[in-house]
Design an enzyme around this catalytic site. Structure first.
Site, PDB file in Angstrom:
ATOM      1  N   TYR A 295     -16.521  14.193 -13.559  1.00  0.00           N
ATOM      2  CA  TYR A 295     -16.378  15.381 -14.407  1.00  0.00           C
ATOM      3  C   TYR A 295     -15.033  15.434 -15.129  1.00  0.00           C
ATOM      4  CZ  TYR A 295     -20.319  17.011 -11.604  1.00  0.00           C
ATOM      5  OH  TYR A 295     -21.532  17.126 -10.976  1.00  0.00           O
TER       6      TYR A 295
ATOM      7  N   HIS B  18      -7.242  -3.251  -7.824  1.00  0.00           N
ATOM      8  CA  HIS B  18      -7.023  -2.573  -6.537  1.00  0.00           C
ATOM      9  C   HIS B  18      -8.325  -2.521  -5.737  1.00  0.00           C
ATOM     10  CE1 HIS B  18      -4.248  -0.243  -4.088  1.00  0.00           C
ATOM     11  NE2 HIS B  18      -5.204   0.643  -3.856  1.00  0.00           N
TER      12      HIS B  18
ATOM     13  N   ARG C 156       0.803  -1.223   0.000  1.00  0.00           N
ATOM     14  CA  ARG C 156       0.000   0.000   0.000  1.00  0.00           C
ATOM     15  C   ARG C 156       0.843   1.282   0.000  1.00  0.00           C
ATOM     16  NH1 ARG C 156      -5.270  -0.827   2.042  1.00  0.00           N
ATOM     17  NH2 ARG C 156      -5.696   1.355   1.606  1.00  0.00           N
TER      18      ARG C 156
END
Length: 753
Positions: free
Chosen positions: A124, A80, A34
């Site tokens: 967006y 992931h 991680r």
């Protein structure tokens, strides 16, 4: 767990052992999978998986942008299995040129700003790979250059590391917090890092100092100045240390003979909310008169770069203001270096040489795997080409074999081993020639699949020319694999090409700058008037201003007193705390100028504490203070005990669930004290019955309280004067109350008082 005979087997173990193993497993998972980058490709798992997913989706630099939500969703579903916010944040950071020395993602839309504005929602924004990422990070994945491992649910394959061909760990740096450890690697200049790697490859062995001749230090995207050049050698040898970074300040002349300071570069650590805090710190310096020559602050930063403008008064001391900014704001800051990364499956803190060692070993490894793969492919191609060329010479015999065979397998067997049984030949000679054939299986398959137009003369010539090229490539690949110098030349050539395509000039200057010597200008001592209204807004004004507005000042403010601007202001609260505030820190100006809430100074919290008494420290030191708590505890304290260095301290000790009811200064003419409770009980006694105690003492009981009653008010009676109060619409003369003693019950008021 049950065995075949249905008997139960209970495994007994220490709970602490189970917890220890579980925690170690968790910690290693966070460290390896991680938080920390791999030293080979310089990427954390989330970054690696995001880039690989974009590559798999075909979102290349020369293709249209795709929605980030699609990229995040695909990455999360395939590789992931963690929060979408962490994937999107990694994607955003890889696109920000003010954080990365070499942005890896080409973002389209609002991807945040250097001033701390967040990126727009992933639905967006759009993104695609940068050309540098595609060329240097994701090429040759089809050439078996890195190993592939199963994904989390074993339905897909993902690369264990990307075949990155540049020292990305140094170029882009890394930041991450794991369990019990953290990494913080500054970004460097791509061209300089490649030069250092090339020199290291050429010479074979170099000291860290020699490497630094090519790569002198970090190169932050925000520019700035590294001021501790002499400490960099130690940092690069150990992998740990501190960088001292300054922003760049320029002086510009404007009309009227005035100067202005323009901040054009900021420390890397100021990215984000740090710019807003920096502007606020400058504002506070100007407001507190520590920087009175600053008359205006404007942030004119844009996409073109940082530009923070400070307008100055005429004849301002520019050098003094520069030093003030370096000393009192984050315009000079430190960057902690801890070059920690995953190497050979474990976390390791590495110096510059070690990082380059791992990088170059990785380059030789992927080059070996690449050219071994290419060699096998070319040898297979050569084998087929040789078979086709040989077949052209005996094409008539091959056609005769095909026409005389019963099936494809029979013809193929004949081509490979010369087996002619069952095949009809026109002549015995043809059969004898057929028995001499010994094509390989691949050659035989290629011959059987060959189209007739390949027999055209030009096609045969083209085939022979192609075979010559194939043989040249085979020789080249063998040379690369067998000669270390040849492989070094290939790797060096690629590094030089990347430098030529993607290098940029250095932005961060490196020097040995002297520590900032800053001495605050001594404030000219003057008498001022402190004003604080009932809402807690405070300020100071000069004495002439107060005298002109005395009536309004007394009417509008709760506390009004004189003090020196070099003095401190004491705030006593009902929680028993003392807050000390420098009078110089308070806004000073005209009577109608805006005041500032007292909450903005010190650690006073208006939501938890109520102010009981405010005065100057000089006055407090010259008198004794009477402390009275809601549970009826009293004491006198010498004011000198409150001259302390701490901004917040405990002014008195309180019993559990007790609070202060009053803090009152005592004078020599005080004769009696009157205590009033919430239930209307009054007690008058001699002030001399209240002993003087240390501030750490609780005090003595002043009045015996009934259940649920509490001390509400305290009145001091001067000798020879009458004190009146209004209580329940009655005018009460406190001097006429029955004189009693401390620690008695007190009396209810009679109606004729």
């Amino acid at each position: 767990m049950k065995s075949n005979n249905n008997s139960e087997h209970i495994l007994r173990t220490e709970y602490s052992d189970v917890m220890q193993k579980s925690y170690i497993d968790y910690a290693m998972s966070v460290i390896i999978a991680r938080a920390l980058p791999d030293v080979r490709d310089g990427l954390k798992p989330v970054q690696r998986r995001t880039l690989y997913d974009m590559y798999e989706l075909g979102i290349r630099y020369d293709k249209p942008y795709r929605k980030c939500a699609r990229i995040v969703g695909d990455t999360m579903g395939k590789y992931h299995p963690h929060g979408d916010s962490s994937i999107y944040e990694a994607l955003v950071v890889m696109s920000q040129d003010f954080k990365k020395g070499l942005p890896l993602v080409d973002g389209h839309g609002n991807f945040g700003s250097i001033e701390g504005d967040g990126a727009a929602a992933m639905r967006y924004t759009e993104a695609r790979l940068q050309k540098a990422t595609q060329d240097a990070f994701l090429t040759d994945l089809d050439k078996n250059v890195v190993g592939f491992v199963p994904n989390f649910d074993e339905t897909e394959k993902e690369p264990e590391v990307l075949p990155v061909k540049i020292p990305n760990l140094l170029i882009n740096g890394a930041e991450g917090i794991a369990v019990g450890m953290a990494t913080s690697i500054p970004p460097h200049n791509l061209g300089e890092v490649i030069d250092a790697a090339l020199a290291y490859m050429k010479k074979g062995t170099m000291t860290t100092e020699e490497l630094m001749a090519y790569m002198p230090g970090p190169d932050f995207p925000t520019g700035g100045i590294i001021t501790n050049k002499d400490e960099l050698l130690s940092i690069y040898e150990t992998g740990q240390g501190r960088l001292h970074i300054r922003g760049k300040v320029e002086t510009e002349k404007i009309k009227g003979g005035r100067d202005r300071l323009v901040i054009t570069e900021i420390p890397y650590t100021m990215i984000g909310a740090g710019i807003g805090k920096f502007l606020n710190d400058i504002y506070q310096l100007a407001e507190s008169k520590k920087a009175p020559d600053i008359v205006d602050i404007s942030n004119q930063s844009s996409k073109e770069g940082i530009r923070i403008v400070l307008e100055l008064r005429k004849n301002a001391d520019v050098e003094y203001l520069k030093n003030l900014l370096y000393k009192k704001t984050r315009l000079e800051d430190t960057f902690s270096v801890n070059m920690l990364a995953v190497a050979d499956g474990r976390p390791e803190t590495m110096g510059l040489k070690t990082i380059l060692d791992y990088f170059l070993d990785f380059q030789y490894d992927i080059a070996t795997r690449k050219y071994s793969h290419l060699l096998i492919k070319e040898e297979e191609k050569s084998e087929v080409q040789e078979g086709l060329i040989k077949a052209c010479d005996v094409i008539d015999l091959i056609i005769e074999i095909l026409r005389g065979s019963k099936n494809m397998a029979q013809a193929k067997t004949c081509l490979i081993s010369g087996e002619t049984e069952g095949i009809r030949f026109k002549t015995k000679k043809s059969e004898r020639d057929a028995k001499k054939l010994h094509f390989t299986e691949k050659q035989a398959s290629a011959i059987l699949e060959m189209r007739l137009y390949k027999l055209i003369g030009l096609e045969i010539q083209a085939l022979m020319k192609e075979h010559e090229e194939t043989l040249k490539r085979i020789a080249t690949y063998k040379d690369i694999l067998e000669n270390h110098a040849s492989m070094t030349r290939v790797i060096a050539s690629e590094l030089k090409a990347f430098k030529k395509s993607f290098a940029r000039p250095r932005r961060t200057a490196i020097e040995n700058a002297e520590a900032v010597i800053f001495e605050e200008k001594k404030m000219e001592a003057m008498e001022v008037t402190f004003l604080m209204d009932r809402f807690g807004y405070c300020k100071t004004i000069d004495m002439p201003t107060f005298e002109r507005n005395q009536e309004a000042a007394l009417a509008e403010n709760r506390y009004v007193f004189r003090c020196m601007n070099t003095d401190k202001i004491c705030l006593f609260t009902d929680t028993g705390k003392l807050h000390l505030i420098k009078a110089a820190d308070l806004p000073f100006g005209k009577f109608r100028d805006k005041a500032i809430p007292i909450d903005n100074f010190g650690n006073y919290d208006s939501s938890e504490e109520n102010i009981l008494f405010v005065d100057s420290l000089e006055h407090v030191k010259s008198c004794r203070l009477l402390f009275a708590s809601q549970q009826g505890m009293l004491k006198q304290v010498d004011g000198g005990q409150f001259d302390v260095a701490k901004r917040t301290s405990q002014a008195t000790k309180l019993a559990e669930n007790d609070r202060l009811a009053a803090v009152i200064p005592l004078s020599d003419d005080i004769g009696h004290v009157v205590l009033q409770t919430r239930d209307g009980i009054f007690l008058r006694f001699d002030i001399r019955e209240v002993p003087e105690k240390k501030k750490a003492a609780i005090g003595v009981r002043g009045i015996k309280l009934a259940d649920k009653d509490a001390l509400d008010s305290v009145f001091l009676l001067s000798r020879g004067s009458e004190t009146r109060i209004l209580y329940k619409d009655r005018d009460i003369v406190l001097n006429k109350l029955k004189l009693s003693h401390r620690d008695t019950k007190g009396t209810k008021l009679r109606s004729n008082l």
